[in-house]
Write a protein that holds these residues in place. Structure first.
Motif, short mmCIF file in Angstrom:
data_model
loop_
_atom_site.label_atom_id
_atom_site.label_comp_id
_atom_site.label_asym_id
_atom_site.label_seq_id
_atom_site.Cartn_x
_atom_site.Cartn_y
_atom_site.Cartn_z
N MET A 186 -10.91 57.42 30.67
CA MET A 186 -12.03 57.85 31.49
C MET A 186 -12.90 56.65 31.82
O MET A 186 -13.03 55.73 31.03
CB MET A 186 -12.83 58.91 30.74
CG MET A 186 -13.98 59.48 31.51
SD MET A 186 -13.35 60.32 32.97
CE MET A 186 -14.74 60.22 34.02
N LEU A 187 -13.52 56.69 32.96
CA LEU A 187 -14.41 55.62 33.40
C LEU A 187 -15.76 55.73 32.71
O LEU A 187 -16.30 56.82 32.55
CB LEU A 187 -14.62 55.70 34.91
CG LEU A 187 -13.37 55.54 35.76
CD1 LEU A 187 -13.69 55.90 37.21
CD2 LEU A 187 -12.86 54.13 35.67
N LYS A 188 -16.32 54.59 32.30
CA LYS A 188 -17.65 54.56 31.70
C LYS A 188 -18.53 53.69 32.60
O LYS A 188 -18.40 52.47 32.61
CB LYS A 188 -17.60 53.97 30.30
CG LYS A 188 -18.94 53.93 29.63
CD LYS A 188 -18.86 53.35 28.25
CE LYS A 188 -20.26 53.27 27.67
NZ LYS A 188 -20.27 52.56 26.40
N PRO A 189 -19.43 54.32 33.37
CA PRO A 189 -20.26 53.55 34.29
C PRO A 189 -21.30 52.71 33.56
O PRO A 189 -21.73 53.06 32.46
CB PRO A 189 -20.92 54.62 35.15
CG PRO A 189 -20.92 55.83 34.30
CD PRO A 189 -19.70 55.74 33.43
N LEU A 190 -21.71 51.62 34.18
CA LEU A 190 -22.72 50.73 33.61
C LEU A 190 -24.04 50.89 34.34
O LEU A 190 -24.08 51.27 35.51
CB LEU A 190 -22.25 49.28 33.72
CG LEU A 190 -20.94 48.94 33.03
CD1 LEU A 190 -20.55 47.50 33.32
CD2 LEU A 190 -21.03 49.18 31.54
N GLY A 191 -25.13 50.60 33.65
CA GLY A 191 -26.46 50.61 34.26
C GLY A 191 -26.82 51.95 34.86
O GLY A 191 -26.72 52.98 34.20
#
Length: 93
Positions: A1-6
């Motif tokens: 799964m993608l883990k977004p930043l900021g």
């Protein structure tokens, strides 16, 4: 799964079809906005003082997002839209 930043948010866009006289109009050519579900959110953005400000949306929220905002990404067979929180116009209740 993608883990977004900021202040980034991962969205799953709801594809809608519209039929006109037997022709199917693609969902991305219909409107200036899209409805999507929030799949993942970043930790937030830091102020100049270093304080962490959390995002206004959370996983599972239905949101209204600008039509041409963000970057389309794939994770396996699934397609997602990665946007900044500023591109989210409203939470749909």
């Amino acid at each position: 799964m993608l883990k977004p930043l900021g202040d980034r948010v991962v969205l799953k866009v709801e594809e809608k079809e519209q039929k006109v006289g037997g022709f199917v109009i693609a969902g991305n050519g219909q409107a200036a906005t899209k409805t999507a579900e929030v799949v993942a959110v970043g930790q937030g953005i830091r102020t100049l003082n270093g304080e962490l400000v959390a995002l206004s949306v959370k996983e599972g929220d239905k949101v209204l997002v600008e039509s041409h905002a963000g970057v389309e990404v794939k994770d396996g067979d699934e397609a997602y839209l990665l946007v900044s929180e500023a591109n989210i116009l409203a939470v749909v209740e």
